[in-house]
Design an enzyme around this catalytic site. Structure first.
Site, PDB file in Angstrom:
ATOM      1  N   GLU A  60     -33.880  13.030 -12.032  1.00  8.48           N
ATOM      2  CA  GLU A  60     -33.840  14.328 -12.717  1.00  8.48           C
ATOM      3  C   GLU A  60     -35.220  14.972 -12.782  1.00  8.48           C
ATOM      4  OE1 GLU A  60     -30.085  14.838 -15.749  1.00  8.48           O
ATOM      5  OE2 GLU A  60     -32.003  14.458 -16.682  1.00  8.48           O
ATOM      6  N   HIS A 118     -27.199 -10.261  -1.725  1.00  8.33           N
ATOM      7  CA  HIS A 118     -25.947 -10.533  -1.015  1.00  8.33           C
ATOM      8  C   HIS A 118     -25.115  -9.272  -0.865  1.00  8.33           C
ATOM      9  CE1 HIS A 118     -26.585 -14.906  -1.201  1.00  8.33           C
ATOM     10  NE2 HIS A 118     -27.295 -14.566  -2.273  1.00  8.33           N
ATOM     11  N   LYS A 162     -22.781  22.326 -15.869  1.00 13.99           N
ATOM     12  CA  LYS A 162     -22.446  22.508 -17.297  1.00 13.99           C
ATOM     13  C   LYS A 162     -21.815  23.882 -17.491  1.00 13.99           C
ATOM     14  CE  LYS A 162     -26.051  19.824 -19.643  1.00 13.99           C
ATOM     15  NZ  LYS A 162     -27.197  19.887 -20.541  1.00 13.99           N
TER      16      LYS A 162
HETATM   17  O1  PA5 Z   1     -33.184  14.125 -19.558  1.00 21.12           O
HETATM   18  C1  PA5 Z   1     -32.502  15.028 -19.994  1.00 21.12           C
HETATM   19  O2  PA5 Z   1     -32.994  16.009 -20.565  1.00 21.12           O
HETATM   20  C2  PA5 Z   1     -30.985  14.996 -19.900  1.00 21.12           C
HETATM   21  O3  PA5 Z   1     -30.545  13.906 -19.172  1.00 21.12           O
HETATM   22  C3  PA5 Z   1     -30.383  14.915 -21.300  1.00 21.12           C
HETATM   23  O4  PA5 Z   1     -30.848  13.767 -21.957  1.00 21.12           O
HETATM   24  C4  PA5 Z   1     -28.865  14.909 -21.267  1.00 21.12           C
HETATM   25  O5  PA5 Z   1     -28.375  16.015 -20.558  1.00 21.12           O
HETATM   26  C5  PA5 Z   1     -28.306  14.935 -22.687  1.00 21.12           C
HETATM   27  O6  PA5 Z   1     -28.828  16.024 -23.383  1.00 21.12           O
HETATM   28  P1  PA5 Z   1     -28.773  16.111 -24.940  1.00 21.12           P
HETATM   29  O7  PA5 Z   1     -29.646  15.070 -25.510  1.00 21.12           O
HETATM   30  O8  PA5 Z   1     -29.237  17.491 -25.264  1.00 21.12           O
HETATM   31  O9  PA5 Z   1     -27.345  15.898 -25.343  1.00 21.12           O
END
Ligand code: PA5
Length: 471
Positions: A297, A326, A440
């Protein structure tokens, strides 16, 4: 607990990234020295942004004294009153708690009798599969459960739908007392969860503004769940602080996370677009999951700060030694030259198991007798490292003297800094995730959420699926 820093120091061995060891696909000393300015710029970026914007996470090992005391007190109360502790969260609000729990607790923690656990059973629900929610409700008693709803945005559909389901069940069973079964960990200033928490009177912990989900394990997101199961959160923060200090050197050869970032950056530029994370310890299996989110990410980005389309990022892959020897190692030794394999080695395991004698008539088995599984797992790691070296493949090894709260804190900070340095080398925004937003928004549109009418129209004009391509 106070840890001896020298004895618990994480080491980073990058011999097998180098051409001297692995040959033509390796990195030369000349390439490393030519990239010294790149490394310095990345180091300088991180130093200048420490504690600012989305880099609040660098300061978490230093600035949470009072919060830690509150967390420890809350965790003690939870242990006294509840038999189950359930985290509701996803992505960065779940992977940290999962990985630290698994690293530092008994590998069959929930199966231990309460007298040994001395803390509630622990679950992290990071999906909305209806079967999983139903299964959870089959194994917990909600009246004896504390739910920790974790969402920084306070708006994530997955977590908020879990919250709505659980709070409805709790209200029906417990009436007004339901509020004592929910702790909200969220942003202090934005989102719906904080508004709900204040209205309903839930205990709350805050996620600092400058701490994004995947960089949040060392704030209350990770610290409260860890403390509930008696993990030494002060040790975790001390280890993170120690690593942070080790990385305050501006030259890669003296700064382990900067060197690790630089090597991945050079490898990426040479077409190695896959990063395999392969711990040789079951306790660290989920650290590989946490790393995969952090790396994917943060570094998978379409444009750089100059506005150029770059489409960069390595695909992270989780692997487990020796299990995946394996399964995946065949590909790593003979498949395309497009990977960097990172091993995580553990010098000293917390248990020692000896393979008994008794196979004297079978020499092909007998060579194992009298040795320990400890020796076997580490020997197999060295052997796999050798097989990769012989095949000219890039690999490096992070060595933990043992898995404890301090070394785990070091490891988390090492990866976070490595990611920030690498993002700076790529000149991208490491801390956003625009690629996740589209999915989203499309979900909101398909659910007819108000304000997403245009997105719905856009979706309706997508290419029709044709039956001829469904067989
Ligand atoms: O790293 C990030 O920002 C995302 O992976 C969030 O943690 C994830 O989308 C969850 O978001 P939130 O904590 O707002 O529910």
């Amino acid at each position: 607990m106070a840890y001896n820093k020298t004895e618990n120091k994480l080491r980073f061995d990058y011999n097998n990234m180098m051409a001297k060891n692995i040959g033509e696909h390796g990195i030369t000393d000349k390439e490393l020295s030519s990239a010294a300015t790149k490394a310095y710029i990345a180091f300088d970026y991180v130093e200048r942004h420490r504690g600012k914007d989305m880099m609040g996470w660098t300061e978490l090992p230093y600035n949470q004294g009072e919060i830690v005391e509150d967390i420890l007190k809350t965790a003690k109360d939870i242990r006294a009153k509840f038999d189950y502790f359930v985290v509701l969260g996803i992505g960065g609000s779940a992977l940290g708690p999962i990985s630290v729990f698994n690293a530092l607790n008994h590998l069959h923690y929930n199966d231990l009798p309460k007298s040994k656990r001395k803390a509630p059973k622990f679950y992290v629900e990071d999906n909305i599969d209806p079967e999983r929610m139903a299964a959870l409700l089959d194994v917990i008693d909600v009246e004896k459960t504390m739910f920790n709803v974790i969402t920084k945005s306070g708006a994530t559909s997955e977590t908020m739908s879990q919250y709505l389901i659980i709070s409805d069940i709790l209200k029906k069973k417990l009436g007004p007392d339901y509020k004592n079964h929910i702790i909200a960990t969220t942003s202090e200033n934005s989102g719906n969860l904080i508004k709900i928490a204040r209205k309903e009177g839930f205990k709350t912990f805050y996620i600092p503004d400058g701490v994004g989900g995947r960089f949040s394990e060392l704030c209350p997101v990770g610290l409260l769940p860890a403390a509930v199961t008696r993990i030494d959160i002060k040790g975790l923060l001390d280890g993170a602080q120690y690593m942070d200090k080790l990385c305050k050197k501006d030259t890669a050869s003296k700064n382990p996370a900067l060197m690790a970032a630089l090597l991945q950056y050079i490898a990426m530029r040479k077409g190695n677009n896959v990063s395999v994370m392969m711990p040789y310890a079951d306790s660290l299996k989920f650290i590989a999951d946490w790393y995969c989110q952090l790396w994917a990410e943060s570094l998978g980005k379409a444009v750089d700060y100059a506005g150029n389309t770059v489409n960069v990022g390595q695909t992270p892959v989780k692997s487990l030694g020796v299990t995946d020897q394996h399964s995946q190692v065949q590909l790593y030794t003979e498949g395309p030259f497009d990977k960097v394999i990172t091993f995580i080695a553990v010098d000293k395991f917390r248990s020692e198991v000896t393979i008994p004698e008794g196979a004297e008539e079978y020499p092909n088995v007998n060579f194992l007798c009298g040795a320990t599984l400890n020796k076997l797992i580490n020997t197999e790691r060295v052997a796999t490292e050798y097989a990769l070296l012989k095949a000219g493949r890039l690999s490096n090894t992070i060595i933990l003297p043992e898995v404890n709260a301090f070394t785990l804190g070091e490891l988390l900070m090492f990866f976070q800094l490595q990611t920030a340095y690498c993002g700076a080398m790529l000149n991208i925004n490491t801390f956003n995730q625009p690629g996740v937003e589209e999915g989203k928004n499309a979900t909101y549109a398909l659910f007819d959420r108000a304000g997403y009418e245009d997105k719905k129209k856009e979706l309706e004009s997508r290419p029709e699926k044709q039956d001829k391509y469904i067989i």
